[in-house]
Design an enzyme around this catalytic site. Structure first.
Site, short mmCIF file in Angstrom:
data_model
loop_
_atom_site.label_atom_id
_atom_site.label_comp_id
_atom_site.label_asym_id
_atom_site.label_seq_id
_atom_site.Cartn_x
_atom_site.Cartn_y
_atom_site.Cartn_z
CG ASN A 221 1.19 10.56 -7.33
OD1 ASN A 221 1.73 11.38 -6.61
ND2 ASN A 221 1.88 9.58 -7.92
CG ASP A 290 1.31 1.30 -8.47
OD1 ASP A 290 2.40 1.06 -7.95
OD2 ASP A 290 0.33 1.74 -7.83
CE LYS A 300 -3.56 18.86 -27.47
NZ LYS A 300 -4.12 20.18 -27.69
N PRO A 316 8.42 -0.93 -13.11
CG PRO A 316 10.60 -0.16 -13.39
CD PRO A 316 9.22 -0.08 -13.98
CG ASP A 317 7.75 -2.65 -6.28
OD1 ASP A 317 8.50 -1.89 -5.62
OD2 ASP A 317 6.66 -3.06 -5.86
CB ILE A 318 11.75 1.82 -7.29
CG1 ILE A 318 11.32 2.35 -8.67
CG2 ILE A 318 13.13 2.36 -6.91
CD1 ILE A 318 10.99 3.83 -8.70
CG PHE A 334 6.58 6.11 3.10
CD1 PHE A 334 7.94 6.16 3.34
CD2 PHE A 334 5.75 6.98 3.80
CE1 PHE A 334 8.47 7.06 4.25
CE2 PHE A 334 6.26 7.88 4.71
CZ PHE A 334 7.62 7.92 4.94
CE LYS A 348 0.92 -1.41 -0.82
NZ LYS A 348 0.37 -0.06 -0.87
O1 PMT Z 1 4.81 13.92 -1.02
P1 PMT Z 1 3.79 14.34 0.03
O2 PMT Z 1 2.74 15.26 -0.55
O3 PMT Z 1 4.44 14.90 1.26
O4 PMT Z 1 2.98 13.05 0.47
C1 PMT Z 1 3.63 12.03 1.17
C2 PMT Z 1 3.18 10.63 0.67
C3 PMT Z 1 1.71 10.43 0.98
C4 PMT Z 1 3.40 10.51 -0.85
C5 PMT Z 1 4.09 9.60 1.42
O5 PMT Z 1 3.87 9.72 2.81
C6 PMT Z 1 3.81 8.18 0.98
O6 PMT Z 1 2.90 7.50 1.44
N1 PMT Z 1 4.60 7.70 -0.01
C7 PMT Z 1 4.41 6.37 -0.66
C8 PMT Z 1 3.35 6.50 -1.73
C9 PMT Z 1 3.09 5.18 -2.46
O7 PMT Z 1 3.31 5.12 -3.64
O8 PMT Z 1 2.71 4.20 -1.68
P2 PMT Z 1 2.32 2.71 -2.22
O9 PMT Z 1 1.63 2.07 -1.07
O10 PMT Z 1 1.57 2.78 -3.52
O11 PMT Z 1 3.73 2.05 -2.53
C10 PMT Z 1 4.40 1.23 -1.57
C11 PMT Z 1 5.90 1.47 -1.64
O12 PMT Z 1 6.40 1.02 -2.87
C12 PMT Z 1 6.33 2.92 -1.50
O13 PMT Z 1 7.50 2.96 -0.74
C13 PMT Z 1 6.62 3.34 -2.94
O14 PMT Z 1 7.61 4.37 -3.01
C14 PMT Z 1 7.14 2.04 -3.52
N2 PMT Z 1 6.93 1.84 -4.96
C15 PMT Z 1 5.68 1.77 -5.48
C16 PMT Z 1 5.53 1.51 -6.83
C17 PMT Z 1 6.68 1.34 -7.64
N3 PMT Z 1 6.57 1.10 -8.93
N4 PMT Z 1 7.91 1.43 -7.09
C18 PMT Z 1 8.05 1.67 -5.77
O15 PMT Z 1 9.19 1.76 -5.28
#
Ligand code: PMT
Length: 413
Positions: A221, A290, A300, A316-318, A334, A348
């Protein structure tokens, strides 16, 4: 009591069309109790007269460094000492460049050098000028030096272009000024002398993850790591011991922070689970994929078909796994959303059992992924705090202080 009662605000006006909004800005700041003095550049006087600003501010307007009469009334050093807060609105590309170059060839730039007061800049310029590398360099330089940026906003511009570069509305500037002034009234720490996070260990995930498809391709991403690294830097400057678990990024690691480099979500999960039990605070800013590929091809993949199907399995959801630990750190997630931001962020917060979540609208231009600016709304189960559009470094400082406050409250309860 009015929120700006007794505050001395110096409004610097430079020469942009948005200068026509400044009489209203002065009036609104005065309505909130501030004593406002105005300094104008030569360019500003082409857009609005000193007489108008003198009338609304009820103070003489200063516009010259070399005017003996003005210097007799209130000299530039006295003016620099008088101000509790300096707001430059509108701030043109030219005034930003002069300040970033350390010039002092007119009254406003001289005041910026001579004052100890915090300075906020409200940029106003054509979107192409804002995105120009020279302006972006000046913006980064000034942010690093501790200048605060109010905006710019996005939308239709006086020249007909659409994009980032509009001066924020008067209402927004007044709100941001009140917020900024209340942070130092609430004894926001001076990061040079105070270390309120001393003794704390912060663990922060940042950047993207990469999920391999075959030896040469991957799914990822647009995360640059800027937001996570800015949080790391702010926490470190406030005294914390900081470790960043970062996906592949091309930005410099903030000084005195440890960086653990990973590629995939599974790697990040393992490192986070290993390091989290030692941490007091965990901030999940990484954009974690995700899903990953079920069977990564060892060679390849050849383009033998017009279509191709990839089998994905959930990663896994960290952050949820950290929040489920029995000895969990204070856990901040976030939420990157493109619609119904509050609804999804609160979902969330509850589902992942987080202490706090910082939501950003990643569909808004000029913020979010790979931008130098961002805006956040931070939710806990019982309250919310809006951190308006600002540079990621400024926003990170505000977020870190907010996390610290909530963390301390959680220890008391
Ligand atoms: O890195 P930059 O270019 O500065 O951009 C910043 C940002 C937009 C990436 C940042 O501000 C931000 O929003 N980060 C979270 C991105 C995200 O994956 O959001 P989410 O809504 O999909 O996930 C929710 C939360 O679960 C997040 O804290 C994420 O880190 C966490 N997560 C998600 C999936 C996963 N498998 N494990 C996780 O821990």
């Amino acid at each position: 009591m009015q929120i700006l009662q007794g505050k001395k605000i110096l409004l610097g006006i430079s020469g942009g069309i948005a200068a026509y909004k400044t009489p209203e800005l002065v009036r609104r700041l005065k309505d909130k109790g501030a004593d406002v003095r105005v300094v104008m550049t030569e360019g500003a006087k082409a857009f609005i007269t000193p007489l108008t600003l003198q009338a609304v501010s009820a103070n003489a307007v200063s516009d010259s460094l070399l005017d003996t009469q003005a210097e007799l009334a209130m000299g530039h050093i006295e003016l620099a000492k008088w101000a509790d807060f300096i707001l430059i609105a509108p701030a043109t590309a030219d005034i930003m460049a002069k300040i970033a170059a350390g010039l002092a060839n007119d009254l406003l730039t001289t005041l910026c050098l001579a004052t100890a007061a915090p300075i906020a800049i409200a940029p106003a310029m054509n979107q192409q000028m804002w995105h120009n590398s020279a302006t972006q360099n000046n913006f980064n330089t000034l942010s690093t030096w501790g200048y605060t940026f109010f905006g710019p906003g996005t939308g239709e511009q006086a020249c007909g272009d659409v994009g980032l570069g509009r001066m924020l509305d008067v209402d927004e500037l007044v709100d941001l000024t009140c917020q900024k002034i209340s942070t130092f009234d609430n004894n926001e720490p001076n990061t040079l002398t105070e270390q309120p996070l001393k003794g704390q260990k912060w663990l922060i995930t940042a950047g993207p993850t990469r999920e391999a498809i075959d030896p040469v391709r991957y799914i990822s991403n647009h995360s640059s790591g800027k937001m996570g690294f800015a949080i790391a830097s702010a926490a470190q400057q406030l005294g914390a011991d900081v470790t960043i678990i970062s996906g592949p990024v091309s930005i410099t690691t903030p000084s005195h922070c440890r960086k653990v480099s990973i590629i995939s979500a599974t790697d990040m999960h393992q490192q986070a689970m290993d390091l989290a039990p030692e941490a007091n605070i965990f901030v999940a800013c990484a954009a974690v994929a995700d899903y990953r590929i079920d069977n990564i091809a060892s060679e390849k993949i050849k383009k033998s078909h017009n279509t191709m199907q990839l089998n994905l399995i959930k990663n896994p959801d960290i952050v949820a796994d950290i929040a489920a630990l029995s000895n969990k750190p204070f856990t901040v997630g976030f939420a990157a959303e493109t619609q119904d931001v509050e609804h999804y962020a609160r979902g969330k917060l509850a589902r992942k059992n987080l202490d706090m979540i910082a939501a950003n609208n990643v569909a808004s231009a000029g913020q979010g992924f790979n931008s130098d600016n961002n805006a956040l709304t931070v939710f806990t189960t019982d309250d919310e705090k809006v951190l308006p559009l600002a540079s990621k470094s400024e926003l990170a400082k505000q977020l870190v202080l907010h996390i610290q406050q909530k963390f301390e409250n959680s220890l008391k309860s």
